[in-house]
Design a protein around this motif. Sequence first.
Motif, mmCIF file in Angstrom:
data_model
loop_
_atom_site.group_PDB
_atom_site.id
_atom_site.type_symbol
_atom_site.label_atom_id
_atom_site.label_comp_id
_atom_site.label_asym_id
_atom_site.label_seq_id
_atom_site.Cartn_x
_atom_site.Cartn_y
_atom_site.Cartn_z
ATOM 1 N N ILE A 1 -1.463 3.339 -6.021
ATOM 2 C CA ILE A 1 -2.543 2.526 -5.454
ATOM 3 C C ILE A 1 -2.565 2.690 -3.940
ATOM 4 C CG2 ILE A 1 -3.305 0.148 -5.026
ATOM 5 C CD1 ILE A 1 -2.308 -0.453 -7.933
ATOM 6 N N HIS A 2 -1.407 2.658 -3.308
ATOM 7 C CA HIS A 2 -1.341 2.839 -1.849
ATOM 8 C C HIS A 2 -1.939 4.175 -1.430
ATOM 9 C CE1 HIS A 2 2.150 -0.203 -1.064
ATOM 10 N NE2 HIS A 2 1.183 -0.720 -1.801
ATOM 11 N N VAL A 3 -1.609 5.221 -2.164
ATOM 12 C CA VAL A 3 -2.145 6.549 -1.840
ATOM 13 C C VAL A 3 -3.655 6.577 -2.066
ATOM 14 C CG1 VAL A 3 -2.126 9.002 -2.464
ATOM 15 C CG2 VAL A 3 0.040 7.738 -2.307
ATOM 16 N N ALA A 4 -4.097 6.055 -3.206
ATOM 17 C CA ALA A 4 -5.512 6.130 -3.570
ATOM 18 C C ALA A 4 -6.416 5.355 -2.618
ATOM 19 C CB ALA A 4 -5.717 5.639 -5.002
ATOM 20 N N ILE A 5 -5.911 4.245 -2.071
ATOM 21 C CA ILE A 5 -6.745 3.471 -1.143
ATOM 22 C C ILE A 5 -6.564 3.926 0.302
ATOM 23 C CG2 ILE A 5 -6.824 1.464 -2.664
ATOM 24 C CD1 ILE A 5 -4.873 0.075 -0.696
ATOM 25 N N GLY A 6 -5.652 4.859 0.515
ATOM 26 C CA GLY A 6 -5.446 5.396 1.855
ATOM 27 C C GLY A 6 -4.675 4.467 2.766
ATOM 28 N N LEU A 7 -3.746 3.698 2.195
ATOM 29 C CA LEU A 7 -2.939 2.784 3.005
ATOM 30 C C LEU A 7 -2.124 3.582 4.011
ATOM 31 C CD1 LEU A 7 -2.335 -0.284 3.140
ATOM 32 C CD2 LEU A 7 -0.318 0.189 1.750
#
Length: 182
Positions: free
Chosen positions: A151-157
């Motif tokens: 999720i962190h990667v996918a949202i660009g955190l």
Amino acid sequence: MEMIAESGLDGLTMAALGREVGMSSGHLAYHFGSKDELLLRTLEWSEGRLGDERRQLLAGTGTARKRLDAYVDLYVPDGHRDPHWTLWLEVWNRSRGADDRARERQAAIERAWHRDLVALLAEGTSRGEFAAVDPDRFAARLRALLDGFSIHVAIGLRGTDRGQVLAHVREFVEEGLVVRDA
């Protein structure tokens, strides 16, 4: 899938999608019934393709560890706005209001990933490649780790990229699965 990844489901109109695929918005509405159904069917299509790829890599001839690394590599998004992961994020976001049938379809996709991972862990443990672990429990923990980081990667955190995630997962696997000499 690309249009959902780019604008999210809320930014997608049936008219724009219709123009993109050469169909009328009315035909799309008739075929899918709702945007939520369109989203879930798109996810099922995407997961079908990934499921085929996952089954091929798990049936390969390499060690269980090599196949586990390939499973993780397939699971983790390529980067910010990864189309496959954007679909998942949209589905999870809409799950609160989903009916039982839609929830069951989503759960079936989740179970396939889990079932394949459990089988791989059980195989690696039975061959002595992995430490003795409860495959179902370890798979649940590993998938939770993968989901959270993905999720962190996918949202660009900021501060979380694919390489960092893969390193964290490798460390978790090493700590939990490496056979230690007595």
